[in-house]
Design a protein around this motif. Structure first.
Motif, mmCIF file in Angstrom:
data_model
loop_
_atom_site.group_PDB
_atom_site.id
_atom_site.type_symbol
_atom_site.label_atom_id
_atom_site.label_comp_id
_atom_site.label_asym_id
_atom_site.label_seq_id
_atom_site.Cartn_x
_atom_site.Cartn_y
_atom_site.Cartn_z
ATOM 1 N N LEU A 1 0.859 -1.382 0.130
ATOM 2 C CA LEU A 1 0.037 0.027 0.218
ATOM 3 C C LEU A 1 0.915 1.188 -0.080
ATOM 4 O O LEU A 1 0.570 2.233 -0.777
ATOM 5 N N LEU A 2 1.770 1.121 0.954
ATOM 6 C CA LEU A 2 2.690 2.541 1.020
ATOM 7 C C LEU A 2 3.497 2.795 -0.140
ATOM 8 O O LEU A 2 4.029 3.566 -0.468
ATOM 9 N N GLY A 3 4.048 1.387 -0.748
ATOM 10 C CA GLY A 3 4.744 1.512 -1.969
ATOM 11 C C GLY A 3 4.141 1.997 -3.113
ATOM 12 O O GLY A 3 4.687 2.797 -4.129
ATOM 13 N N THR A 4 2.795 1.800 -3.203
ATOM 14 C CA THR A 4 2.194 2.219 -4.425
ATOM 15 C C THR A 4 1.632 3.610 -4.231
ATOM 16 O O THR A 4 1.132 4.452 -5.197
ATOM 17 N N HIS A 5 1.454 3.892 -3.013
ATOM 18 C CA HIS A 5 0.680 5.170 -2.711
ATOM 19 C C HIS A 5 1.824 5.961 -1.418
ATOM 20 O O HIS A 5 1.196 5.848 -0.226
ATOM 21 N N PRO A 6 2.716 6.549 -1.815
ATOM 22 C CA PRO A 6 3.735 6.872 -0.803
ATOM 23 C C PRO A 6 3.222 7.985 0.010
ATOM 24 O O PRO A 6 3.700 8.334 1.128
ATOM 25 N N GLU A 7 2.168 8.664 -0.701
ATOM 26 C CA GLU A 7 1.671 9.796 0.305
ATOM 27 C C GLU A 7 0.764 9.653 1.379
ATOM 28 O O GLU A 7 0.530 10.511 2.053
ATOM 29 N N LEU A 8 0.598 8.202 1.492
ATOM 30 C CA LEU A 8 0.082 7.549 2.666
ATOM 31 C C LEU A 8 0.785 7.493 4.083
ATOM 32 O O LEU A 8 0.460 7.239 5.034
ATOM 33 N N GLY B 1 6.592 -0.164 3.523
ATOM 34 C CA GLY B 1 6.992 0.913 2.727
ATOM 35 C C GLY B 1 8.247 0.841 2.087
ATOM 36 O O GLY B 1 8.739 1.788 1.175
ATOM 37 N N GLN B 2 9.044 -0.094 2.298
ATOM 38 C CA GLN B 2 10.510 -0.494 1.752
ATOM 39 C C GLN B 2 10.230 -1.337 0.295
ATOM 40 O O GLN B 2 9.210 -2.262 0.578
ATOM 41 N N LYS B 3 10.733 -1.239 -0.816
ATOM 42 C CA LYS B 3 10.758 -1.673 -1.859
ATOM 43 C C LYS B 3 11.859 -2.977 -1.950
ATOM 44 O O LYS B 3 12.951 -2.607 -1.447
ATOM 45 N N VAL B 4 11.510 -3.859 -2.410
ATOM 46 C CA VAL B 4 12.598 -4.991 -2.978
ATOM 47 C C VAL B 4 13.418 -4.309 -3.861
ATOM 48 O O VAL B 4 13.076 -3.800 -4.615
ATOM 49 N N THR B 5 14.916 -4.316 -3.375
ATOM 50 C CA THR B 5 15.826 -3.698 -4.223
ATOM 51 C C THR B 5 16.800 -4.574 -4.482
ATOM 52 O O THR B 5 17.515 -5.200 -3.545
#
Length: 570
Positions: free
Chosen positions: A34-41, A103-107
């Motif tokens: 959710l936070l990865g696709t909508h960081p504004e949240l 909130g963290q992305k697989v990198t």
């Protein structure tokens, strides 16, 4: 964003997660997506938990059939997304993403030294890391580990070669990082470690330190104070010391593995760097630079060769000192490339400089540039590398595997043409003036037909090999033209005997041919160079892969004067 809208988005993500894994979704996974696709949240993170808990409770009560039905009704595109990803990752095992925080992305990253262009081995790293990043809606970083200006001296052109060829492979990096641009940052953390008493300047020569290290004994400089080490560090930066002086990371001097004992983090290199010239004299070793950048770039997963298993053990000392969390690591075995022999970047470079190869895209070399020039499709390379998977088992990789995959792609596309290798003239007595008509592709007649005129000259060209297998009296079917009976071998002559295909039932051999007014062709390939003549229509196929019938697939590279083609595969 209104709470109802947030709840709907959360429901879609929770249903997708449940559909994907066949079980109730975890709060952390849904929150992260959710936070990865909508960081504004992110600013509303605390307020999101009640919404997520409610949605998860509802989804957790649903059967797999209900999950699929509901997701199909409110967000069918998320089912399609999963299907696309599953197809993309065929052959790749799932990653353990338990270390990925909300909130963290697989990198993931590929970290080449740009001392030459990418090889087929580098392509594996590019493709697998990119595919994993895509699988998890993550980030793919291309980081150039170019902090060795002497032994593995970078090539200025290679930086762009890597980026361009990654794009050609269908794996564009989301971010490009160049280590030599970030030297001051490494200095900053070296000084932090010195202040903490975790790094020291060592004046021992290599042999003296090795003798002490092998006995598990500290060198005389290990217990110097942070103040003295900082003074000596500054003197290193000023160029006051000879090149044997290094900065070491303190580890366990009695570690069971001598390689772990007080490893070198920085050394003095006076040779100018191609990008920074002589701006820096003190350069980080790969173990240190890589450790820093994996943290700075938020790398969550590292895929590296099993020959580098000790790297993580070394780097974990630094991570522990600085309070950082080390990424998850997967190791894979070596790939032995059959059909090319043993090539390294340095060997290839020496061969080019000596004139043994025409350049980095010479067909004898296992570089991405060479494969591209030969007409190997990026999709074929990607499919093979993904299907190879990630395993610690060493693999023998035959080029025939890549050729078979590429053939599936190019065979439906490639137009057909006659090409006669090592041509010899065959005079056909009594031959009518006629025009052969042959399809550009045997399964796609809608593309049209080639028309090859045999009008003013009763002589055609056939291969030396076919002549060598022919006897006087043999009946030959000249493909798509007519039938002849061989009258003599020296001179090589035949007589026209009509166009009845019934001769095939009598054992007549079909051979291909070329007109005497065809184009001279050079075919360059890994097995050598071939010379011959092709029909004139080949002139329209610049940069295309075609099939020279009974010879091979080839890519037409140039049409100025003698046509140059690159051998693709059989």
């Amino acid at each position: 964003m209104e709470s109802q809208e947030i709840e709907l988005i959360t429901q879609k993500l929770a249903l997708q997660n449940a559909y994907k894994y066949g079980k109730a979704p975890q709060a952390g996974a849904v929150m992260g997506k959710l936070l990865g696709t909508h960081p504004e949240l992110k600013a509303q993170a605390k307020e999101l938990m009640p919404i997520i808990s409610k949605v998860l409770s509802d989804v957790g009560k649903m059967s797999p059939e209900d999950v699929k039905s509901k997701l199909q009704s409110i967000a069918p595109e998320l089912i399609e997304e999963l299907h696309v990803k599953r197809e993309a990752r065929k052959g790749l095992p799932e990653l353990d993403i338990s270390n990925v925080k909300p909130g963290q992305k697989v990198t993931l990253r590929i970290a080449p030294n740009p001392n030459g262009p990418p090889s087929l081995g580098n392509a594996r790293g590019i493709i697998v890391n990119y595919e994993y990043a895509r699988m998890y809606d993550g980030v793919f970083i291309m980081r150039f580990d170019d902090t060795d200006p002497s032994i593995k001296r970078p090539m200025l052109e290679a930086y762009q070669w890597y980026v361009d060829q990654a794009k050609w492979l269908g794996c564009p990096p989301d971010k490009v990082v160049i280590a030599s641009d970030r030297i001051p940052l490494y200095y900053e953390y070296a000084e932090k470690l010195i202040d903490m008493g975790k790094a020291y300047v060592c004046f021992c020569d290599h042999d003296s330190f090795k003798a002490l290290k092998d006995k598990g004994e500290p060198c005389p400089h290990r217990n110097a104070s942070p103040e003295e080490n900082m003074k000596n560090w500054k003197a290193m930066l000023n160029g006051d010391f000879e090149e044997k002086v290094v900065l070491r990371i303190k580890t366990d001097i009695r570690h069971k593995d001598p390689a772990m004992r007080d490893w070198v983090a920085f050394r003095i290199v006076r040779e100018p760097h191609p990008r920074t010239d002589d701006k820096y004299l003190v350069w980080p070793m790969l173990d240190f630079e890589s450790a820093m950048e994996d943290h700075f770039q938020g790398v969550t997963h590292i895929i590296r060769g099993k020959d580098l298993m000790k790297t993580a053990d070394k780097q974990r000392y630094v991570y522990e000192y600085l309070g950082w969390e080390y990424p998850h690591v997967n190791h894979w075995g070596r790939v032995r490339l059959l059909g090319f022999g043993k090539f390294s970047t340095s060997v290839m470079k020496k061969g080019i400089e000596a004139g043994e190869y025409t350049g980095w895209d010479d067909p004898h070399l296992p570089t991405v540039a060479a494969l591209k020039r030969r007409g190997i499709e990026p999709e074929a390379i990607k499919n093979v590398m993904v299907n190879m998977g990630v395993t610690e088992t060493d693999i023998e990789f035959s080029m025939d595997t890549l050729y078979a995959e590429n053939r599936k792609i190019v065979d439906p596309r490639a137009n057909r043409y006659f090409f006669v290798k090592d041509p010899v003239p065959l005079k056909v007595n009594g031959a009518p003036q006629t025009t052969a008509k042959a399809p550009l592709h045997p399964l796609h007649h809608e593309r049209g037909f080639r028309e090859i005129c045999v009008c003013d000259d009763p002589t055609i060209l056939v291969t030396l090999e076919d002549k060598g297998q022919t006897k006087v009296g043999d009946i030959l079917r000249l493909k798509d033209l007519f039938n002849v009976r061989v009258m003599s071998l020296e001179p090589f002559e035949a007589e026209y005997i009509g166009n009845d295909l019934a001769v095939l039932k009598q054992g007549a051999k079909i051979i291909h041919w070329a007109p005497t007014d065809g184009f001279t062709v050079r075919v360059l390939g890994p097995e050598g160079e071939f010379h011959g003549v092709a029909e004139q229509g080949i002139h329209n196929e610049l940069n295309n892969v075609v099939q020279f019938e009974r010879f091979a697939f080839c890519r037409i590279d140039s049409i100025n004067g003698v046509i140059v083609a690159y051998y693709t595969h059989p």
